[in-house]
Scaffold this motif. Sequence first.
Motif, PDB file in Angstrom:
ATOM      1  N   ALA A  27       0.943  -1.255   0.013  1.00 19.24           N
ATOM      2  CA  ALA A  27      -0.129   0.075  -0.112  1.00 19.24           C
ATOM      3  C   ALA A  27       0.551   1.285  -0.029  1.00 19.24           C
ATOM      4  CB  ALA A  27      -0.493   0.219   1.370  1.00 19.24           C
ATOM      5  N   LEU A  28       1.726   1.735   0.966  1.00 19.28           N
ATOM      6  CA  LEU A  28       2.686   2.829   0.731  1.00 19.28           C
ATOM      7  C   LEU A  28       3.565   2.990  -0.790  1.00 19.28           C
ATOM      8  CD1 LEU A  28       3.616   4.659   2.857  1.00 19.28           C
ATOM      9  CD2 LEU A  28       5.682   3.013   3.097  1.00 19.28           C
ATOM     10  N   SER A  29       3.647   1.235  -0.952  1.00 19.11           N
ATOM     11  CA  SER A  29       4.472   1.557  -2.320  1.00 19.11           C
ATOM     12  C   SER A  29       3.285   2.471  -3.366  1.00 19.11           C
ATOM     13  CB  SER A  29       5.094   0.032  -2.975  1.00 19.11           C
ATOM     14  OG  SER A  29       6.084   0.193  -2.289  1.00 19.11           O
ATOM     15  N   ILE A  30       2.358   1.678  -2.876  1.00 16.70           N
ATOM     16  CA  ILE A  30       1.696   2.325  -4.401  1.00 16.70           C
ATOM     17  C   ILE A  30       1.020   4.116  -4.048  1.00 16.70           C
ATOM     18  CG2 ILE A  30      -1.202   2.563  -5.116  1.00 16.70           C
ATOM     19  CD1 ILE A  30      -0.706  -0.900  -4.797  1.00 16.70           C
ATOM     20  N   ASP A  31       1.018   4.503  -2.763  1.00 17.28           N
ATOM     21  CA  ASP A  31       0.771   5.615  -3.024  1.00 17.28           C
ATOM     22  C   ASP A  31       1.593   6.401  -2.833  1.00 17.28           C
ATOM     23  OD1 ASP A  31      -1.220   7.507  -0.525  1.00 17.28           O
ATOM     24  OD2 ASP A  31       0.850   8.323  -0.197  1.00 17.28           O
ATOM     25  N   ARG A  32       3.033   5.684  -2.798  1.00 22.61           N
ATOM     26  CA  ARG A  32       4.022   6.870  -2.680  1.00 22.61           C
ATOM     27  C   ARG A  32       4.852   7.380  -4.163  1.00 22.61           C
ATOM     28  NH1 ARG A  32       3.283   9.845   0.193  1.00 22.61           N
ATOM     29  NH2 ARG A  32       5.270  11.055  -0.495  1.00 22.61           N
ATOM     30  N   ARG A  39      -1.339  13.222  -6.849  1.00 20.54           N
ATOM     31  CA  ARG A  39      -0.842  15.000  -6.117  1.00 20.54           C
ATOM     32  C   ARG A  39      -0.443  15.749  -6.706  1.00 20.54           C
ATOM     33  NH1 ARG A  39       0.120  10.014  -1.989  1.00 20.54           N
ATOM     34  NH2 ARG A  39      -1.539  10.325  -0.865  1.00 20.54           N
ATOM     35  N   ASP A  40       0.826  14.945  -7.105  1.00 18.70           N
ATOM     36  CA  ASP A  40       1.582  16.289  -8.404  1.00 18.70           C
ATOM     37  C   ASP A  40       0.640  16.813  -9.132  1.00 18.70           C
ATOM     38  OD1 ASP A  40       3.638  15.548  -6.625  1.00 18.70           O
ATOM     39  OD2 ASP A  40       4.334  14.122  -8.362  1.00 18.70           O
ATOM     40  N   GLU A  41      -0.262  16.043  -9.866  1.00 21.57           N
ATOM     41  CA  GLU A  41      -1.105  17.114 -10.883  1.00 21.57           C
ATOM     42  C   GLU A  41      -1.981  17.975 -10.701  1.00 21.57           C
ATOM     43  OE1 GLU A  41      -3.684  17.738 -14.807  1.00 21.57           O
ATOM     44  OE2 GLU A  41      -0.922  16.388 -13.797  1.00 21.57           O
ATOM     45  N   LEU A  55      -7.060  29.796  -3.252  1.00 21.45           N
ATOM     46  CA  LEU A  55      -7.685  28.795  -2.451  1.00 21.45           C
ATOM     47  C   LEU A  55      -6.471  27.964  -2.214  1.00 21.45           C
ATOM     48  CD1 LEU A  55      -9.235  26.522  -5.419  1.00 21.45           C
ATOM     49  CD2 LEU A  55     -10.205  27.345  -2.833  1.00 21.45           C
ATOM     50  N   ASP A  56      -5.395  28.473  -1.679  1.00 19.29           N
ATOM     51  CA  ASP A  56      -4.095  27.769  -1.481  1.00 19.29           C
ATOM     52  C   ASP A  56      -3.708  26.469  -1.634  1.00 19.29           C
ATOM     53  OD1 ASP A  56      -1.129  28.689  -0.492  1.00 19.29           O
ATOM     54  OD2 ASP A  56      -2.154  29.433   1.630  1.00 19.29           O
ATOM     55  N   MET A  57      -4.405  25.724  -2.575  1.00 18.89           N
ATOM     56  CA  MET A  57      -4.299  24.564  -2.108  1.00 18.89           C
ATOM     57  C   MET A  57      -2.442  23.791  -2.663  1.00 18.89           C
ATOM     58  SD  MET A  57      -6.454  22.659  -0.521  1.00 18.89           S
ATOM     59  CE  MET A  57      -6.057  21.467  -1.770  1.00 18.89           C
ATOM     60  N   VAL A  58      -1.246  24.089  -3.061  1.00 19.27           N
ATOM     61  CA  VAL A  58      -0.219  23.560  -3.170  1.00 19.27           C
ATOM     62  C   VAL A  58       0.422  23.766  -2.480  1.00 19.27           C
ATOM     63  CG1 VAL A  58       2.041  24.255  -5.274  1.00 19.27           C
ATOM     64  CG2 VAL A  58      -0.498  25.460  -6.090  1.00 19.27           C
ATOM     65  N   ARG A  59       0.681  22.049  -1.853  1.00 18.88           N
ATOM     66  CA  ARG A  59       1.980  21.464  -0.960  1.00 18.88           C
ATOM     67  C   ARG A  59       3.053  22.578  -1.017  1.00 18.88           C
ATOM     68  NH1 ARG A  59       2.031  15.536  -2.346  1.00 18.88           N
ATOM     69  NH2 ARG A  59       2.831  16.557  -4.683  1.00 18.88           N
ATOM     70  N   THR A  60       3.287  22.637   0.157  1.00 23.01           N
ATOM     71  CA  THR A  60       4.888  23.500   0.361  1.00 23.01           C
ATOM     72  C   THR A  60       5.495  22.289   1.000  1.00 23.01           C
ATOM     73  OG1 THR A  60       4.387  23.762   2.722  1.00 23.01           O
ATOM     74  CG2 THR A  60       4.259  25.201   1.606  1.00 23.01           C
ATOM     75  N   LYS A  61       6.918  22.361   1.042  1.00 26.37           N
ATOM     76  CA  LYS A  61       7.428  21.262   1.743  1.00 26.37           C
ATOM     77  C   LYS A  61       7.351  20.597   3.041  1.00 26.37           C
ATOM     78  CE  LYS A  61      12.269  22.134  -0.969  1.00 26.37           C
ATOM     79  NZ  LYS A  61      13.412  22.612  -0.539  1.00 26.37           N
ATOM     80  N   ASN A  62       6.924  21.686   3.835  1.00 32.57           N
ATOM     81  CA  ASN A  62       6.810  20.775   4.984  1.00 32.57           C
ATOM     82  C   ASN A  62       4.866  20.170   5.032  1.00 32.57           C
ATOM     83  OD1 ASN A  62       8.805  22.027   6.405  1.00 32.57           O
ATOM     84  ND2 ASN A  62       7.676  24.060   7.441  1.00 32.57           N
ATOM     85  N   GLN A  63       3.828  21.200   4.770  1.00 32.19           N
ATOM     86  CA  GLN A  63       2.687  19.953   3.981  1.00 32.19           C
ATOM     87  C   GLN A  63       2.954  18.920   3.576  1.00 32.19           C
ATOM     88  OE1 GLN A  63       0.988  23.537   1.988  1.00 32.19           O
ATOM     89  NE2 GLN A  63       0.186  24.211   4.150  1.00 32.19           N
ATOM     90  N   ASN A  64       3.545  18.378   2.647  1.00 27.41           N
ATOM     91  CA  ASN A  64       4.011  17.021   1.555  1.00 27.41           C
ATOM     92  C   ASN A  64       4.816  16.642   2.638  1.00 27.41           C
ATOM     93  OD1 ASN A  64       4.125  15.539  -0.045  1.00 27.41           O
ATOM     94  ND2 ASN A  64       6.153  15.672  -0.119  1.00 27.41           N
ATOM     95  N   ALA A  65       5.556  16.274   3.377  1.00 29.40           N
ATOM     96  CA  ALA A  65       5.742  16.014   4.911  1.00 29.40           C
ATOM     97  C   ALA A  65       4.933  15.459   5.203  1.00 29.40           C
ATOM     98  CB  ALA A  65       7.077  16.223   5.588  1.00 29.40           C
ATOM     99  N   ALA A  66       4.326  16.579   6.115  1.00 25.97           N
ATOM    100  CA  ALA A  66       3.364  16.597   7.147  1.00 25.97           C
ATOM    101  C   ALA A  66       2.163  14.792   6.671  1.00 25.97           C
ATOM    102  CB  ALA A  66       2.362  17.458   7.404  1.00 25.97           C
ATOM    103  N   LEU A  67       1.971  15.147   4.591  1.00 26.27           N
ATOM    104  CA  LEU A  67       0.973  14.268   4.455  1.00 26.27           C
ATOM    105  C   LEU A  67       1.145  13.093   3.920  1.00 26.27           C
ATOM    106  CD1 LEU A  67      -0.204  17.078   1.916  1.00 26.27           C
ATOM    107  CD2 LEU A  67      -1.516  15.564   3.379  1.00 26.27           C
ATOM    108  N   LEU A 127      -7.977  14.027  -3.567  1.00 29.76           N
ATOM    109  CA  LEU A 127      -7.833  13.660  -5.038  1.00 29.76           C
ATOM    110  C   LEU A 127      -9.168  14.219  -5.656  1.00 29.76           C
ATOM    111  CD1 LEU A 127      -5.130  10.354  -5.404  1.00 29.76           C
ATOM    112  CD2 LEU A 127      -4.782  13.142  -5.286  1.00 29.76           C
ATOM    113  N   ILE A 128     -10.141  14.615  -5.238  1.00 31.46           N
ATOM    114  CA  ILE A 128     -11.401  14.535  -6.054  1.00 31.46           C
ATOM    115  C   ILE A 128     -11.812  15.683  -6.265  1.00 31.46           C
ATOM    116  CG2 ILE A 128     -12.911  15.341  -3.848  1.00 31.46           C
ATOM    117  CD1 ILE A 128     -15.278  13.728  -4.400  1.00 31.46           C
ATOM    118  N   LEU A 129     -10.901  16.701  -5.012  1.00 34.47           N
ATOM    119  CA  LEU A 129     -10.181  18.316  -5.812  1.00 34.47           C
ATOM    120  C   LEU A 129     -10.082  18.128  -7.400  1.00 34.47           C
ATOM    121  CD1 LEU A 129      -9.169  19.339  -2.537  1.00 34.47           C
ATOM    122  CD2 LEU A 129     -11.400  19.617  -3.144  1.00 34.47           C
ATOM    123  N   THR A 130      -9.803  17.729  -7.797  1.00 35.79           N
ATOM    124  CA  THR A 130      -9.056  17.346  -9.070  1.00 35.79           C
ATOM    125  C   THR A 130     -10.025  17.595 -10.451  1.00 35.79           C
ATOM    126  OG1 THR A 130      -7.589  15.184  -9.035  1.00 35.79           O
ATOM    127  CG2 THR A 130      -6.743  16.365  -8.691  1.00 35.79           C
TER     128      THR A 130
END
Length: 409
Positions: A27-32, A39-41, A55-67, A127-130
């Motif tokens: 699961a982690l392999s598929i997720d990453r 997520r990049d899209e 909206l400010d929905m683009v990930r920063t480095k800290n937010q990406n680490a949290a995710l 991802l539903i936001l996309t």
Amino acid sequence: MRIPLYKQLSKLRVQIVLLSLVGWAVALSIDRTYVEEYRDESDRIFSSITPEPKLDMVRTKNQNAALIILSIFETCLFGLGLGFLVAVGFRVFKIKNSMLRKRMIWCWAVISFFMMEWWPHSTTHFLILTTGNNPVENYITMEATFHWTITACSVILGYFQYDLIKLMYEVAMMRAKMKEGREVDPLKQEWYKNFYYHGIGIGIIVFAICVPVAFHYQPLTPELVTYQRFFYVTFHLVNSAVVALGFTFAYVALRTILLLPPSPGKKVSIISSIAITFLFVIQYPHPFVHTNNPLTMNNTVAIDFGVHIPIVFATGILAFYQFRMLELATDEKSSLSVAAQMRRKSNSGSGSQNASNVGSVKSAENASASFGASSIESSTSKNSSAQDNSPIEMKKIGGDEVTIDINDG
């Protein structure tokens, strides 16, 4: 003496751990990889538009680490669900007592689904936001497909959890009645002592409060079309009923558990009931938190860690204590198994139930001292060794003989 590898692998706990690690890794392999592409899209979509307000929905480095940390937790739960589904599934259908088998199968299936559902659930929130759908459509989709599955799981678990507690409660009340020489069961006395009625009253009050609050935080605005209004009204009514049911369950379960004799099993019941109550109650504010906060990445991360992670932990706790209940269900000397035998014989229509249950109740009292301490792998050998080394007494339950080790506990 070194234990052979095949014997180690035959242990249920070892199988759960190994299968969980495999499921987690996959699961982690598929997720990453695959999921991370979406997520990049999402980042590309939101970085190319400048809506008002931003909206400010683009990930920063800290937010990406949290995710990433969140993904580790959620895929770990998915792996645990897979391990629980497969390893426990081979045992749960072999429980000899038909009453316990039916209840444990339901609980096993629901908890397995609950754990495996959360990773795609949380990922879909993001991802539903996309998809480009408007927020109302997204909300209806998430509520109907994921939030209501949590609700259904909570209701099923609440029902069967309480039924297992009630089995032990019946033994405790019969023992107390014999000791006191009078009826002591609140459910068989005056109506105002019946805590079922108290629970119904609490549920009605909570429901009456929650419905107007729900419409306050999610009103029927003019831009909603007819079918959207229908879904909003339905969601508010159902979510309010679920939180009312949660408070009712908490009160009734607490009153029932307090009447059980002291034992480790009491702790099992208390912690499981707390986790189920939390899953009931959290369904009410959960959608409001999503829809009443500005759509920003900071809020998304905060909701994930403030709401989703606690649900993940509550689900994991339930899985552990469900495993403990499964151990008890496979131990024929546990108070849970004895109580199930008594319930089954009582339902068969025996007219001399109370008189013939004295020896069984005493056995349940002795067994309750070890409630929660047996294991599936050791229960068979433990029972057979007891037959060789300990006195055995034949007791009758509803006219049928049941072998009970009077030195148990």
